[in-house]
Design a protein around this motif. Structure first.
Motif, mmCIF file in Angstrom:
data_model
loop_
_atom_site.group_PDB
_atom_site.id
_atom_site.type_symbol
_atom_site.label_atom_id
_atom_site.label_comp_id
_atom_site.label_asym_id
_atom_site.label_seq_id
_atom_site.Cartn_x
_atom_site.Cartn_y
_atom_site.Cartn_z
ATOM 1 N N THR A 1 69.777 32.056 13.597
ATOM 2 C CA THR A 1 70.872 32.432 12.694
ATOM 3 C C THR A 1 71.581 31.192 12.160
ATOM 4 O OG1 THR A 1 71.192 34.465 13.978
ATOM 5 C CG2 THR A 1 72.969 33.802 12.491
ATOM 6 N N ALA A 2 71.829 30.242 13.052
ATOM 7 C CA ALA A 2 72.476 28.993 12.633
ATOM 8 C C ALA A 2 71.629 28.255 11.600
ATOM 9 C CB ALA A 2 72.726 28.108 13.853
ATOM 10 N N ALA A 3 70.308 28.288 11.776
ATOM 11 C CA ALA A 3 69.414 27.636 10.815
ATOM 12 C C ALA A 3 69.518 28.297 9.448
ATOM 13 C CB ALA A 3 67.977 27.684 11.325
ATOM 14 N N GLY A 4 69.567 29.621 9.432
ATOM 15 C CA GLY A 4 69.694 30.323 8.166
ATOM 16 C C GLY A 4 70.996 30.001 7.452
ATOM 17 N N VAL A 5 72.102 29.974 8.204
ATOM 18 C CA VAL A 5 73.402 29.669 7.607
ATOM 19 C C VAL A 5 73.444 28.210 7.150
ATOM 20 C CG1 VAL A 5 75.883 29.502 8.057
ATOM 21 C CG2 VAL A 5 74.579 31.450 8.945
ATOM 22 N N LEU A 6 72.840 27.309 7.937
ATOM 23 C CA LEU A 6 72.798 25.902 7.544
ATOM 24 C C LEU A 6 72.090 25.740 6.206
ATOM 25 C CD1 LEU A 6 73.335 22.925 8.198
ATOM 26 C CD2 LEU A 6 71.147 22.888 9.428
ATOM 27 N N TYR A 7 70.979 26.452 6.027
ATOM 28 C CA TYR A 7 70.281 26.363 4.735
ATOM 29 C C TYR A 7 71.192 26.833 3.603
ATOM 30 C CZ TYR A 7 67.483 27.547 0.738
ATOM 31 O OH TYR A 7 67.029 27.635 -0.548
ATOM 32 N N LEU A 8 71.891 27.953 3.800
ATOM 33 C CA LEU A 8 72.778 28.464 2.752
ATOM 34 C C LEU A 8 73.848 27.440 2.388
ATOM 35 C CD1 LEU A 8 73.283 32.170 3.924
ATOM 36 C CD2 LEU A 8 71.831 31.335 2.063
ATOM 37 N N SER A 9 74.355 26.741 3.417
ATOM 38 C CA SER A 9 75.391 25.737 3.154
ATOM 39 C C SER A 9 74.836 24.544 2.385
ATOM 40 C CB SER A 9 76.011 25.264 4.473
ATOM 41 O OG SER A 9 75.111 24.443 5.204
ATOM 42 N N LEU A 10 73.525 24.302 2.507
ATOM 43 C CA LEU A 10 72.899 23.204 1.775
ATOM 44 C C LEU A 10 72.466 23.624 0.375
ATOM 45 C CD1 LEU A 10 70.720 21.699 4.653
ATOM 46 C CD2 LEU A 10 72.913 20.873 3.782
ATOM 47 N N LEU A 11 72.499 24.919 0.153
ATOM 48 C CA LEU A 11 72.182 25.425 -1.184
ATOM 49 C C LEU A 11 73.456 25.536 -2.023
ATOM 50 C CD1 LEU A 11 69.982 26.620 -3.051
ATOM 51 C CD2 LEU A 11 70.539 28.859 -2.089
ATOM 52 N N TYR A 12 74.490 26.083 -1.407
ATOM 53 C CA TYR A 12 75.783 26.252 -2.079
ATOM 54 C C TYR A 12 76.872 26.006 -1.040
ATOM 55 C CZ TYR A 12 79.390 28.201 -5.097
ATOM 56 O OH TYR A 12 80.508 28.366 -5.879
ATOM 57 N N SER B 1 76.039 15.447 -6.299
ATOM 58 C CA SER B 1 76.552 16.381 -5.304
ATOM 59 C C SER B 1 76.201 15.899 -3.909
ATOM 60 C CB SER B 1 75.962 17.777 -5.527
ATOM 61 O OG SER B 1 76.304 18.247 -6.812
ATOM 62 N N THR B 2 77.138 16.103 -2.978
ATOM 63 C CA THR B 2 76.910 15.729 -1.579
ATOM 64 C C THR B 2 76.826 16.992 -0.744
ATOM 65 O OG1 THR B 2 78.126 13.668 -1.892
ATOM 66 C CG2 THR B 2 77.804 14.422 0.366
ATOM 67 N N PHE B 3 75.797 17.102 0.031
ATOM 68 C CA PHE B 3 75.598 18.272 0.886
ATOM 69 C C PHE B 3 75.801 17.845 2.330
ATOM 70 C CE2 PHE B 3 73.266 19.029 -2.988
ATOM 71 C CZ PHE B 3 73.560 20.347 -3.288
ATOM 72 N N GLN B 4 76.738 18.508 3.007
ATOM 73 C CA GLN B 4 77.087 18.150 4.378
ATOM 74 C C GLN B 4 76.299 19.010 5.367
ATOM 75 O OE1 GLN B 4 79.072 15.632 5.175
ATOM 76 N NE2 GLN B 4 79.502 15.183 3.004
ATOM 77 N N TYR B 5 75.730 18.364 6.368
ATOM 78 C CA TYR B 5 74.997 19.064 7.421
ATOM 79 C C TYR B 5 75.960 19.372 8.571
ATOM 80 C CZ TYR B 5 70.577 18.087 5.092
ATOM 81 O OH TYR B 5 69.550 18.051 4.184
ATOM 82 N N ASN B 6 76.270 20.649 8.748
ATOM 83 C CA ASN B 6 77.228 21.087 9.764
ATOM 84 C C ASN B 6 76.705 20.738 11.158
ATOM 85 O OD1 ASN B 6 78.682 22.762 11.679
ATOM 86 N ND2 ASN B 6 79.432 23.909 9.904
ATOM 87 N N LYS B 7 77.423 19.847 11.840
ATOM 88 C CA LYS B 7 76.947 19.353 13.127
ATOM 89 C C LYS B 7 76.941 20.439 14.205
ATOM 90 C CE LYS B 7 78.263 14.563 12.254
ATOM 91 N NZ LYS B 7 79.095 13.407 12.681
ATOM 92 N N LEU B 8 77.915 21.331 14.163
ATOM 93 C CA LEU B 8 77.945 22.393 15.166
ATOM 94 C C LEU B 8 76.752 23.332 14.996
ATOM 95 C CD1 LEU B 8 79.246 23.834 17.514
ATOM 96 C CD2 LEU B 8 80.725 25.072 15.902
ATOM 97 N N LEU B 9 76.409 23.645 13.752
ATOM 98 C CA LEU B 9 75.233 24.480 13.511
ATOM 99 C C LEU B 9 73.971 23.780 14.010
ATOM 100 C CD1 LEU B 9 75.900 25.976 9.948
ATOM 101 C CD2 LEU B 9 76.319 27.013 12.189
ATOM 102 N N ILE B 10 73.907 22.468 13.829
ATOM 103 C CA ILE B 10 72.752 21.715 14.321
ATOM 104 C C ILE B 10 72.688 21.769 15.843
ATOM 105 C CG2 ILE B 10 71.751 19.405 14.500
ATOM 106 C CD1 ILE B 10 72.804 18.863 11.680
ATOM 107 N N VAL B 11 73.861 21.687 16.497
ATOM 108 C CA VAL B 11 73.897 21.803 17.970
ATOM 109 C C VAL B 11 73.379 23.172 18.409
ATOM 110 C CG1 VAL B 11 75.422 21.935 19.979
ATOM 111 C CG2 VAL B 11 75.719 20.108 18.294
ATOM 112 N N LEU B 12 73.781 24.232 17.712
ATOM 113 C CA LEU B 12 73.298 25.583 18.050
ATOM 114 C C LEU B 12 71.790 25.684 17.852
ATOM 115 C CD1 LEU B 12 76.093 27.846 16.476
ATOM 116 C CD2 LEU B 12 75.796 27.188 18.881
ATOM 117 N N ILE B 13 71.291 25.028 16.813
ATOM 118 C CA ILE B 13 69.839 25.024 16.583
ATOM 119 C C ILE B 13 69.126 24.326 17.729
ATOM 120 C CG2 ILE B 13 68.003 24.139 15.093
ATOM 121 C CD1 ILE B 13 69.934 24.524 12.722
#
Length: 689
Positions: free
Chosen positions: A375-386, A2-14
């Motif tokens: 908030t962006a950090a929390g959503v980023l984690y969720l995206s890396l989980l599922y 499985s490949t998990f993508q790190y959302n760049k916009l969420l990282i910018v918000l962080i």
């Protein structure tokens, strides 16, 4: 895989949120640095008692304590019991007077005339004045506390007498107002005055005014430290108390709770502090029972650490009751005071009137950016989980952020900030460890772990990975501190809610991320995030034997200790050797690191790297990663203690990482050497062959 993508916009918000957090942190640091004056307070009665015990002249002894470092004296309210002992008044029950009359031992005409006139009643209390001012103050306060008609003046002149309808055993211990005599004596000796008044039952404006009128002539009064369960004026006359505070520009003393969590409960305390625009200082006093067990040197070290770590600015120092060998009791206590003074000066503090914080509140816009980043950090984690569609990641981030930010922009939002702090405390350690998991997975797929690696390479790889992970977690600490950045949290009028959860939360989140990436019981990796539930089901269906029960029991005990030792609880005792280790680290390091970081978490991280390079069983790797997560969560949780200066929290984290990396490196080398020796012995031919 499985490949998990790190959302760049969420990282910018962080990153934007981190910049806002660092801005708040810098402003907070300036507020903390400006508050560095400590008030060394002793009780007036303690020094008077020492003078009596040692048979020395009181004024000379007060002068010696002033030279040793005492800046203020605490003055409590007078009682009939204390005034009796000092000879200022004579208080006795009517029954005693009548007994003397009946047995023929009462011969003084003054009392015989009062008995003949029927003015002596067995159930009443009688007070004879030796000092007219003290007598007037006693009569005034007795009238206030007993109510109209219960206090009568029987005789005037050089020996005034009053009667009070009250129970003698109880009334002799009642607080009867601050003594003008003691207040004047303290001021004359050049000390600041810390007044300790109590509240009145059914308090009235006249009661409050009477207290402050007695203080009106005292120029050196700086602080009021209320005694009892209520502040003066509670519940209905608090505005008048606040008005008098402001007129005299006095500081409110807030006594830290014995469990070091907020304050000793006094009704109305936080309301007065808020109304005074936070012109308040935190107070600490070593409990009498605990001080009996401490050596003078240990108590001195306690003060140096306490004032640094908990923003204590009023040290209420109680006298030692037992002399050190070869010294008098006075010498022992003078050494205690002067030693504490020297320790504080060495740490950069100044002595004088207690410092207070500037009423600092972070900009709502900065706080909004912090909340958005969390908030962006929390959503980023969720995206890396599922992994779920990017557009839904943006929608979820926007909805949650708007709901949390609106109350902040309206001037409130304490709950929103608490929630952002809780997310930061759990999500950032989880993100840091999850990123490492993905990094290791990528290296494994590239064949990086297939090539033989020497111990130097493994230690270096572990140290670099630990540094990067710690930096990511440290960002979470700044988010947490930024979200709660205002004077209420610095004074601990408000506290971070969810300390226990922040210890367990990161472990759960990292476990879920691990199960989404690996099969714990197999070298085959999980193919997708749905593998989490499949593995959980497998674990629940796993056969149980006695060995597993024992292992589960050991894990449950470790969890009980881990959670029970967190926060401010007294349920799990601290071993003596650990107390000695803490004392040693406090003396040799600026900020003592936490044991769970440098003894458990960071060494486990280094060993996890060794386990990955050496391809140890997946279950062993998982357990080491969980242990490593403990340190990352603890590092962030350190910042939840807002009373601790942010600089100290930061250095504490670095100290823990450096010390833990060294211990971990030693552990890696030792295990590597042992494994190498065992492997060689296993390959060597037997001696008889």
């Amino acid at each position: 895989m499985s490949t998990f993508q790190y959302n760049k916009l969420l990282i910018v918000l962080i990153i934007i949120g981190l910049m806002a957090s660092l801005t708040i942190t810098w402003q907070r640091h300036g507020v903390e640095q400006a508050n560095s004056t400590v008030d060394m307070v002793m009780e007036y009665e303690d020094i008077m008692e020492l003078a009596q015990i040692e048979g020395v002249e009181p004024l000379a002894l007060f002068s010696r304590f002033k030279e040793a470092g005492v800046t203020s004296l605490a003055v409590y309210e007078a009682t009939l019991e204390k005034l009796n002992k000092s000879g200022k008044v004579t208080a006795l029950p009517g029954a005693d007077i009548l007994h003397q009359h009946r047995t023929g031992t009462l011969t003084e005409p003054f009392w015989l005339n009062l008995i003949a006139a029927g003015k002596i009643q067995a159930e009443d209390v009688y007070v004879v004045g030796q000092d007219k001012q003290v007598f007037q103050e006693v009569m005034s306060d007795l009238s206030r506390r007993l109510g109209p008609g219960r206090v009568s003046l029987l005789a005037e002149g050089d020996r005034p007498v009053l009667s009070a309808k009250a129970n003698f055993e109880k009334v002799q211990k009642w607080n009867l107002g601050l003594s003008s005599y003691e207040l004047a004596a303290v001021e004359k000796m050049g000390f600041y005055v810390v007044a300790r008044p109590t509240n009145y039952t059914k308090v009235t404006p006249d009661d409050v005014n009477a207290v402050f009128q007695r203080l009106a002539g005292v120029k050196n009064i700086t602080t009021i430290m209320f005694s009892g369960d209520e502040v003066l004026g509670y519940p209905s006359v608090l505005p008048l108390t606040v008005k008098n505070f402001k007129e005299r520009q006095m500081t409110l003393a807030m006594i830290e709770h014995p469990l070091q969590l907020q304050f000793f409960k006094q009704e109305g305390l936080t309301e007065v502090a808020t109304a005074l625009n936070y012109q308040a200082a935190r107070v600490y006093a070593i409990s009498k029972d605990e001080q009996l067990k401490l050596k003078v040197s240990e108590a001195i070290q306690r003060w140096a650490v306490t004032d640094q770590e908990r923003n204590i600015r009023i040290n209420l120092l109680r006298k030692f009751e037992k002399a050190d060998p070869g010294k008098t009791l006075v010498e022992t206590n003078l050494d205690y005071i002067s030693g504490t003074r020297d320790a504080l000066l060495a740490e950069g503090f100044t002595l004088g009137r207690a410092g207070t914080f500037t009423p600092y509140f972070a900009s709502p816009w900065l706080l909004s950016l912090v909340v958005l980043g969390a908030t962006a950090a929390g959503v980023l984690y969720l995206s890396l989980l599922y992994p779920f569609p990017v557009r839904w990641q943006y929608i979820l981030t926007a909805l949650l952020a708007i709901a949390l930010i609106i109350p902040i922009l309206k001037g409130g939002g304490t709950l929103s900030r608490q929630m952002a702090a809780l997310v930061s405390a759990s999500a950032f350690p989880a993100l840091a460890m999850t990123w490492q998991l993905d990094r290791w997975r990528k290296q494994a797929s590239d064949g990086s772990f297939d090539r033989p690696a020497g111990v130097g390479r493994i230690v270096l790889a572990g140290a670099v990975s630990l540094l990067i992970t710690t930096l990511c977690s440290l960002a979470g600490g700044f988010f947490l501190g930024g979200a709660l950045g205002d004077v209420r949290f610095l004074l601990e009028m408000e506290i971070f809610r969810g300390v226990k959860l922040t210890f367990v939360g990161p472990i759960i989140l990292v476990t879920l991320a691990y199960l989404a990436r690996y099969n714990v019981f197999s070298e085959v990796q999980s193919m997708n995030a749905r593998g989490i539930w499949k593995q959980i089901t497998s674990i629940l269906n796993y056969p149980i034997n006695v060995k597993m029960l024992l292992l589960f029991g050991a894990a449950a005990f470790a969890a009980w200790v881990f959670v029970g030792r967190s926060g401010h609880t007294a349920g799990v005792p601290v071993p003596a050797f650990e107390l000695k280790l803490r004392a040693f680290l406090e003396q040799v390091m600026y900020a003592r690191p936490r044991e769970k970081e440098f003894l458990i978490g960071h060494p486990a991280f280094m060993l996890a790297v060794l386990a990955i390079y050496r391809k140890w069983p997946r279950l062993v790797q998982y357990l080491l990663i969980v242990a490593a997560t403990i340190a990352q969560g603890s590092l962030v949780e350190t910042f939840a203690h807002m009373r601790t200066p942010v600089l100290m929290s930061t250095i504490r984290g670095w100290d823990g990482m450096l010390l833990g990396a060294v211990i971990g490196a030693v552990a890696v080398v030792c295990i590597y050497v042992v494994q190498s020796v065992v492997a060689r012995l296993g390959r060597s031919p037997a001696a008889h062959e």
